[in-house]
Design an enzyme around this catalytic site. Structure first.
Site, PDB file in Angstrom:
ATOM      1  N   GLU A  90       0.827  -1.195   0.000  1.00 29.97           N
ATOM      2  CA  GLU A  90       0.000   0.000   0.000  1.00 29.97           C
ATOM      3  C   GLU A  90       0.867   1.254   0.000  1.00 29.97           C
ATOM      4  O   GLU A  90       1.966   1.267   0.557  1.00 29.97           O
ATOM      5  CB  GLU A  90      -0.928  -0.003   1.223  1.00 29.97           C
ATOM      6  CG  GLU A  90      -1.948  -1.130   1.136  1.00 29.97           C
ATOM      7  CD  GLU A  90      -2.855  -1.251   2.348  1.00 29.97           C
ATOM      8  OE1 GLU A  90      -3.972  -1.760   2.174  1.00 29.97           O
ATOM      9  OE2 GLU A  90      -2.467  -0.850   3.450  1.00 29.97           O
ATOM     10  N   CYS A 122       3.365   8.441   1.118  1.00 33.19           N
ATOM     11  CA  CYS A 122       3.934   7.475   2.060  1.00 33.19           C
ATOM     12  C   CYS A 122       4.180   6.175   1.290  1.00 33.19           C
ATOM     13  O   CYS A 122       3.257   5.584   0.733  1.00 33.19           O
ATOM     14  CB  CYS A 122       2.916   7.293   3.188  1.00 33.19           C
ATOM     15  SG  CYS A 122       3.432   6.204   4.482  1.00 33.19           S
ATOM     16  N   CYS A 129       6.641  -6.908   7.093  1.00 30.43           N
ATOM     17  CA  CYS A 129       7.801  -6.394   7.830  1.00 30.43           C
ATOM     18  C   CYS A 129       8.261  -7.455   8.819  1.00 30.43           C
ATOM     19  O   CYS A 129       7.454  -8.209   9.345  1.00 30.43           O
ATOM     20  CB  CYS A 129       7.418  -5.119   8.596  1.00 30.43           C
ATOM     21  SG  CYS A 129       8.839  -4.282   9.354  1.00 30.43           S
ATOM     22  N   CYS A 133       7.063  -4.876  15.633  1.00 30.60           N
ATOM     23  CA  CYS A 133       6.720  -3.851  16.633  1.00 30.60           C
ATOM     24  C   CYS A 133       5.310  -4.126  17.152  1.00 30.60           C
ATOM     25  O   CYS A 133       4.392  -4.392  16.377  1.00 30.60           O
ATOM     26  CB  CYS A 133       6.816  -2.458  16.022  1.00 30.60           C
ATOM     27  SG  CYS A 133       8.487  -2.054  15.456  1.00 30.60           S
ATOM     28  N   CYS A 136       2.095  -2.112  15.750  1.00 29.41           N
ATOM     29  CA  CYS A 136       2.011  -1.829  14.312  1.00 29.41           C
ATOM     30  C   CYS A 136       1.237  -2.901  13.559  1.00 29.41           C
ATOM     31  O   CYS A 136       1.493  -4.097  13.718  1.00 29.41           O
ATOM     32  CB  CYS A 136       3.422  -1.710  13.728  1.00 29.41           C
ATOM     33  SG  CYS A 136       3.440  -1.439  11.943  1.00 29.41           S
ATOM     34  N   LEU A 232      11.224   6.490  17.570  1.00 24.82           N
ATOM     35  CA  LEU A 232      11.787   6.306  18.912  1.00 24.82           C
ATOM     36  C   LEU A 232      10.791   5.579  19.807  1.00 24.82           C
ATOM     37  O   LEU A 232      11.083   4.519  20.352  1.00 24.82           O
ATOM     38  CB  LEU A 232      12.187   7.673  19.483  1.00 24.82           C
ATOM     39  CG  LEU A 232      12.947   7.652  20.801  1.00 24.82           C
ATOM     40  CD1 LEU A 232      14.253   6.885  20.683  1.00 24.82           C
ATOM     41  CD2 LEU A 232      13.197   9.079  21.293  1.00 24.82           C
ATOM     42  N   CYS A 350      -0.738   6.181   9.759  1.00 24.64           N
ATOM     43  CA  CYS A 350       0.541   5.531  10.059  1.00 24.64           C
ATOM     44  C   CYS A 350       0.355   4.219  10.791  1.00 24.64           C
ATOM     45  O   CYS A 350      -0.362   4.140  11.769  1.00 24.64           O
ATOM     46  CB  CYS A 350       1.388   6.435  10.943  1.00 24.64           C
ATOM     47  SG  CYS A 350       2.645   7.281  10.023  1.00 24.64           S
TER      48      CYS A 350
HETATM   49  N1  SAH Z   1       9.775   0.668   9.680  1.00 23.87           N
HETATM   50  C1  SAH Z   1       9.839   2.102   9.576  1.00 23.87           C
HETATM   51  C2  SAH Z   1       8.767   2.717   8.686  1.00 23.87           C
HETATM   52  C3  SAH Z   1       7.355   2.181   8.810  1.00 23.87           C
HETATM   53  S1  SAH Z   1       6.440   2.600  10.272  1.00 23.87           S
HETATM   54  C4  SAH Z   1       9.802   2.721  10.956  1.00 23.87           C
HETATM   55  O1  SAH Z   1       9.632   2.006  11.929  1.00 23.87           O
HETATM   56  O2  SAH Z   1       9.984   3.927  11.070  1.00 23.87           O
HETATM   57  C5  SAH Z   1       6.089   4.322  10.112  1.00 23.87           C
HETATM   58  C6  SAH Z   1       5.710   4.989  11.429  1.00 23.87           C
HETATM   59  O3  SAH Z   1       4.422   4.562  11.858  1.00 23.87           O
HETATM   60  C7  SAH Z   1       6.681   4.669  12.574  1.00 23.87           C
HETATM   61  O4  SAH Z   1       7.029   5.865  13.240  1.00 23.87           O
HETATM   62  C8  SAH Z   1       5.835   3.813  13.507  1.00 23.87           C
HETATM   63  O5  SAH Z   1       6.258   3.968  14.829  1.00 23.87           O
HETATM   64  C9  SAH Z   1       4.455   4.358  13.266  1.00 23.87           C
HETATM   65  N2  SAH Z   1       3.372   3.457  13.595  1.00 23.87           N
HETATM   66  C10 SAH Z   1       3.324   2.126  13.405  1.00 23.87           C
HETATM   67  N3  SAH Z   1       2.153   1.624  13.832  1.00 23.87           N
HETATM   68  C11 SAH Z   1       1.421   2.671  14.274  1.00 23.87           C
HETATM   69  C12 SAH Z   1       0.103   2.799  14.808  1.00 23.87           C
HETATM   70  N4  SAH Z   1      -0.707   1.755  14.945  1.00 23.87           N
HETATM   71  N5  SAH Z   1      -0.296   4.043  15.159  1.00 23.87           N
HETATM   72  C13 SAH Z   1       0.490   5.111  14.977  1.00 23.87           C
HETATM   73  N6  SAH Z   1       1.729   5.059  14.466  1.00 23.87           N
HETATM   74  C14 SAH Z   1       2.182   3.850  14.126  1.00 23.87           C
END
Ligand code: SAH
Length: 372
Positions: A90, A122, A129, A133, A136, A232, A350
């Protein structure tokens, strides 16, 4: 390799190795990246049939089929693409105005931005991935595979065509960890900034990482380097270990040391993203620790209220908590913005990119390439 992954020099070498004139390489490359054609047939006006046939046979495209599109109430547009091997990724187009961001505004994109507003795309770098995390949605897919450079840039050309204009800013914040796919990312950046192609300024491209320290070091070595964003998301290793397993390998101190070594052009900053999770990382103590972590670093903090999805037991903090967190940062002279969830009615915000309703990604390779 797919034809759209080749650099101009590689395309020239391929063309001349076939006994064709070198300028044919530039012609073909401009079709693929300047015009973003989807088929070699579209090159018919100046590329001979024999060369087009050879291209298609020896450097077959890795086409992306646009298979779903959703437009949110706020104008955010989510595009879902199907790769040739049947995997979904996406990309999200986000029309926005962030007058508080100073990002130069010196190039052509700046002019477009004044007239029509900023349009951020984006971009995804992987199918799924591997980083897992806890907060996510993409993590729930597991790791599928790396996208090729050609697939990465094609998202951008296709999205630009849908939008009717070139995005002003590119952020690698879609599906995947861009630094886990470093070689293809670096190649894609090279393609995107070339003047024969889309001609993006590296100042308008931001690569976001969960914190792969060796990858940050490699990114720093690129010339020109794009902007760096670091997710972070916590202020102690204890909490970050639980949210982002990658932290066990490269804890906060190592991550921030890498951020400090990242070359910043005049006036540039490292962006820190901080997903706010109620009761987990949103306390006053967190807000007071964060400025100490980024002290001395030209930094900007984006506070992202967690976007909920089915599964993990997190919650978005109250609006008041988020405000207070921001105020504490600002009281400590840290530039901090709250990122309002965009396109949340279509799961385009995000961390919500998980290609729902698409074929489930089946892992086909054990682990992503270069960076461990
Ligand atoms: N792997 C990379 C890029 C993809 S995630 C990274 O970690 O930066 C892009 C952003 O979305 C990251 O800052 C992550 O912390 C945030 N993110 C992921 N899941 C989220 C959620 N459910 N709500 C808000 N932000 C989220």
């Amino acid at each position: 390799m797919d034809m759209r992954s080749l650099t101009p020099a590689e395309m020239a070498a391929w063309v001349t190795a076939r006994g064709e004139a070198r300028f044919r390489g530039e012609q073909v490359w401009r079709w693929l990246h300047g015009k973003g054609v989807e088929s070699v047939d579209e090159m018919a006006s100046n590329v001979p049939q024999k060369l087009r046939a050879a291209l298609a046979a020896e450097l077959p495209q890795a086409p992306l089929a646009l298979d779903a599109e959703q437009v949110a109430a706020d104008g955010t547009r989510k595009l879902r693409f199907l790769t040739e091997d049947g995997r979904s990724i996406e990309s999200v187009l986000i029309p926005e105005e962030h007058p508080e961001d100073d990002d130069g505004g010196d190039e052509a994109a700046g002019a477009a931005s004044a007239a029509e507003g900023r349009l951020t795309l984006c971009v995804s770098s992987q199918v799924g991935c591997a980083l897992d995390c806890a907060f996510c949605a993409t993590a729930t897919l597991g790791f599928g595979r790396n996208l090729s450079a050609g697939e990465i840039v094609q998202q951008i050309y296709r999205a630009a065509a849908r939008a009717g204009r070139r995005p002003t800013n590119l952020v690698f914040m879609g599906m995947g960890e861009p630094l886990h796919n470093f070689d293809n990312l670096a190649r894609a950046l090279q393609l995107l900034i070339h003047p024969w192609g889309a001609g993006f300024s590296p100042r308008r491209i931001t690569v976001s990482t969960a914190g792969l320290v060796p990858g940050i070091e490699k990114l720093a070595g690129l010339s020109p380097a794009p902007n760096l964003a670091i997710s972070l998301n916590a202020t102690t290793d204890d909490v970050r270990d639980r949210l982002m397993p990658i932290n066990k390998k490269w804890p906060i101190a190592a991550l921030l040391a890498a951020a400090r070594r990242f070359p910043l052009a005049h006036g540039r900053k490292v962006t820190f993203e901080y997903v706010l999770l109620g009761g987990v990382n949103d306390s006053d103590d967190d807000a007071r620790r964060l400025p100490l972590l980024v002290r001395g670093l030209p930094a900007m903090v984006n506070l992202i209220p967690w976007n909920p999805f089915a599964g993990p037991a997190f919650e978005r903090p109250s609006a008041e908590r988020i405000r207070t967190f921001q105020e504490i940062l600002r009281d400590h002279a840290v530039q901090a913005y709250i990122r309002s969830p965009r396109g949340d009615d279509i799961d385009a915000a995000c961390g919500q990119l998980a290609a729902r309703g698409a074929p489930a990604p089946v892992p086909i390779r054990a682990a992503p390439g270069a960076a461990p």
